[in-house]
Scaffold this active site. Sequence first.
Site, PDB file in Angstrom:
ATOM      1  N   HIS A 156       6.982   8.181   9.276  1.00  0.00           N
ATOM      2  CA  HIS A 156       8.356   8.519   8.918  1.00  0.00           C
ATOM      3  C   HIS A 156       9.349   8.171  10.021  1.00  0.00           C
ATOM      4  O   HIS A 156      10.526   8.495   9.920  1.00  0.00           O
ATOM      5  CB  HIS A 156       8.448   9.996   8.540  1.00  0.00           C
ATOM      6  CG  HIS A 156       7.751  10.307   7.255  1.00  0.00           C
ATOM      7  ND1 HIS A 156       7.688  11.569   6.703  1.00  0.00           N
ATOM      8  CD2 HIS A 156       7.071   9.506   6.393  1.00  0.00           C
ATOM      9  CE1 HIS A 156       7.001  11.535   5.573  1.00  0.00           C
ATOM     10  NE2 HIS A 156       6.610  10.287   5.369  1.00  0.00           N
ATOM     11  N   HIS A 168      -0.028   3.797   0.971  1.00  0.00           N
ATOM     12  CA  HIS A 168      -0.404   4.319  -0.338  1.00  0.00           C
ATOM     13  C   HIS A 168      -1.629   3.616  -0.913  1.00  0.00           C
ATOM     14  O   HIS A 168      -2.324   4.188  -1.756  1.00  0.00           O
ATOM     15  CB  HIS A 168       0.778   4.216  -1.301  1.00  0.00           C
ATOM     16  CG  HIS A 168       1.806   5.272  -1.079  1.00  0.00           C
ATOM     17  ND1 HIS A 168       2.523   5.843  -2.107  1.00  0.00           N
ATOM     18  CD2 HIS A 168       2.232   5.890   0.051  1.00  0.00           C
ATOM     19  CE1 HIS A 168       3.357   6.749  -1.618  1.00  0.00           C
ATOM     20  NE2 HIS A 168       3.197   6.792  -0.301  1.00  0.00           N
TER      21      HIS A 168
END
Length: 737
Positions: A276, A108
Amino acid sequence: MPEATEHPPIGEAQTEPAQSGCPMVIKPPVEGGSNRDWWPNAVNLKMLQKDPEVIDPIDEGYDYREAVQTLDVDQLARDFDELCTNSQDWWPADFGHYGPLFIRMSWHAAGTYRVQDGRGGAGKGMQRFAPLNSWPDNVSLDKARRLLWPLKKKYGKKLSWSDLIVYAGNRAMENMGFKTAGFAFGRPDYWEPEEDVYWGAEHEWLGSQDRYAGANGDRTKLENPLGASHMGLIYVNPEGPEGNPDPIAAAIDIRETFGRMAMNDVETAALIVGGHTFGKTHGATDIVNGPEPEAAPLEQMGLGWSNPGVGIDTVSSGLEVTWTHTPTKWDNSFLEILYGNEWELFKSPAGANQWRPKDNGWADSVPMAQGTGKTHPAMLTTDLSMRMDPIYGEITRRWLDHPEELAEEYAKAWFKLLHRDMGPVQRYLGPLVPTQTWLWQDIVPAGKPLSDADVATLKGAIADSGLTVQQLVSTAWKAASSFRISDMRGGANGGRIRLQPQLGWESNEPDELAQVISKLEEIQGSSGIDVSFADLVVLGGNVGIETAAKAAGFDIEVPFSSGRGDATQEQTDVEAFSYLEPKADGFRNYVGKGLNLPAEYQLIDQANLLNLSAPQMTVLIGGLRALGITHGDSKLGVLTDTPGQLTNDYFVNLTDMGVKWAPAPADDGTYVGTDRDTGEVKYTASRVDLLFGSNSQLRALAEVYAEDDSRDKFVKDFVAAWVNVMDADRYDIGKGA
């Protein structure tokens, strides 16, 4: 209040208070109030205040790039590995390992980068500051950074937050069994939020109405230069566009937003699938989080989103998804689960849309984040896009059977994600830097320094070539001014102005440029000197300036640092370089088509990306106008009777009250200056030109250079600012901006 898209004429924007249907609230300066409360359309010159030392608390003489090279990287890795499994009661580690949390933090931080203007990214540690520290997509990353404080405290000035934030995710994956492509240190910390990044016009978190205004449902029409589909998200809504759980529609948003981060389809799929493979999302209850860090009470000490739920009851995104049965280990289980089930939509405990296997598939196969219980795997809408979108599906189906290819592609994409905003490889530091290079790094082969005798010979050949002052200076400017400090791309080094796409840019006047390139290449080939084209372009600009100064009565020598290299077309990513094309160049009075801001705002942004201060911008405008450096050989803004001479005439005539300015009859955004007594037309000018006479701060600077005793100062300051632009990309010799 006026809409953000309204742009009154310069004078109106600076002399009329803001009008609104509601009372204006003016706050004291300590609460954020400023002159812009009254004149919100005035240009923001604070973007050009280049004095970081004033707010930097580190001792004078400190150089982070020197300090980080004394860092014990092996010991740092050992300390980090120990920290990853040392769960803290105040924020327990999921599955006993903080690694997945650190991966999300790094992702992020770096993922805010956007290729259109090069802004965002992890390179300055901006995730520590507003607004990024309080974005809804960054819930709980305040805890991740706080968990890292013992490491930052231990290593002090040898390790910046900027480096640590992205190192943490990289090392976390290695700790969990993944082989990364390497890592580069070298990101110095900044000490305040960047005020020059436009994140969107929405005034509420997760809003999207402004960035898609006028798109008529076309999700590829996201406002430029934005890189996210919603305010406060890094990329896209994981529930699907506007919360609609449609994996095919979500793939459109994914492709658009990741593309704006300079990622292609393979890189995008690799990042989502690879990222993920680790960890989980958090939406275990319907508890509402408290205010974000910037709005949280003092006693929370910089942490936000307070709620009674921690550990198994944590709420961040509201999605409660654990993708795999091995969330702290690198393997191919994400794809095995994605393709090994059919999926049905259901709601998380917090009410978010997500997916689970039909018919209770893979029940009790996934560990709980805390304790010993088991549950089923789950997927996000955007995860299903990796299977259901035809393009992503073709890529990921192959990886299902060839996991080694996924590992390779993920390693490359992850390295690119973390390093895309770092600029040239010369800025990469530390023992983990890979020897392999990639096209996206804009590699420039090393050049050869020139002797003083070689420089003198080449300058003589350029002066005798028949090229004009305007041709020489304009070409050097076009080459060097492609630089942008945001991601340290572009510039004269590499000589890419002779290559596509720069050779064909409208702003570069391709026909004229081709003639100059041909003549310079002729000199390069016939001189008998091993000189790069890149050096020759800059040297040509210097010759032009010295000639113009001599014509004005000044005998000067423009400083020149040789050693630039020449890149080849094969070393140039045409698509990536296309984003450097200027849509406007106020320094040459060029305005392209389809601009969403008037020219004066574009100028301030351009100067900021060139890392110029307001005085440097001002003197460059005046000097280039005096030399007649305009697009298309226009007379617009050439406020002198002796174009081609390096005089301060531009400022003298701009501040002359004997000249009266009015909009041109053609109503084309230009202005006509007439003799106040006779009405005779003397000059034409642009909005950019009149800005330096109408804006109070810029007029103050213009007056300095218009004064009778400032002729020498004008020439000296112009040359210094010119050299700054020419050398802005010279990280190879430690001179970069």
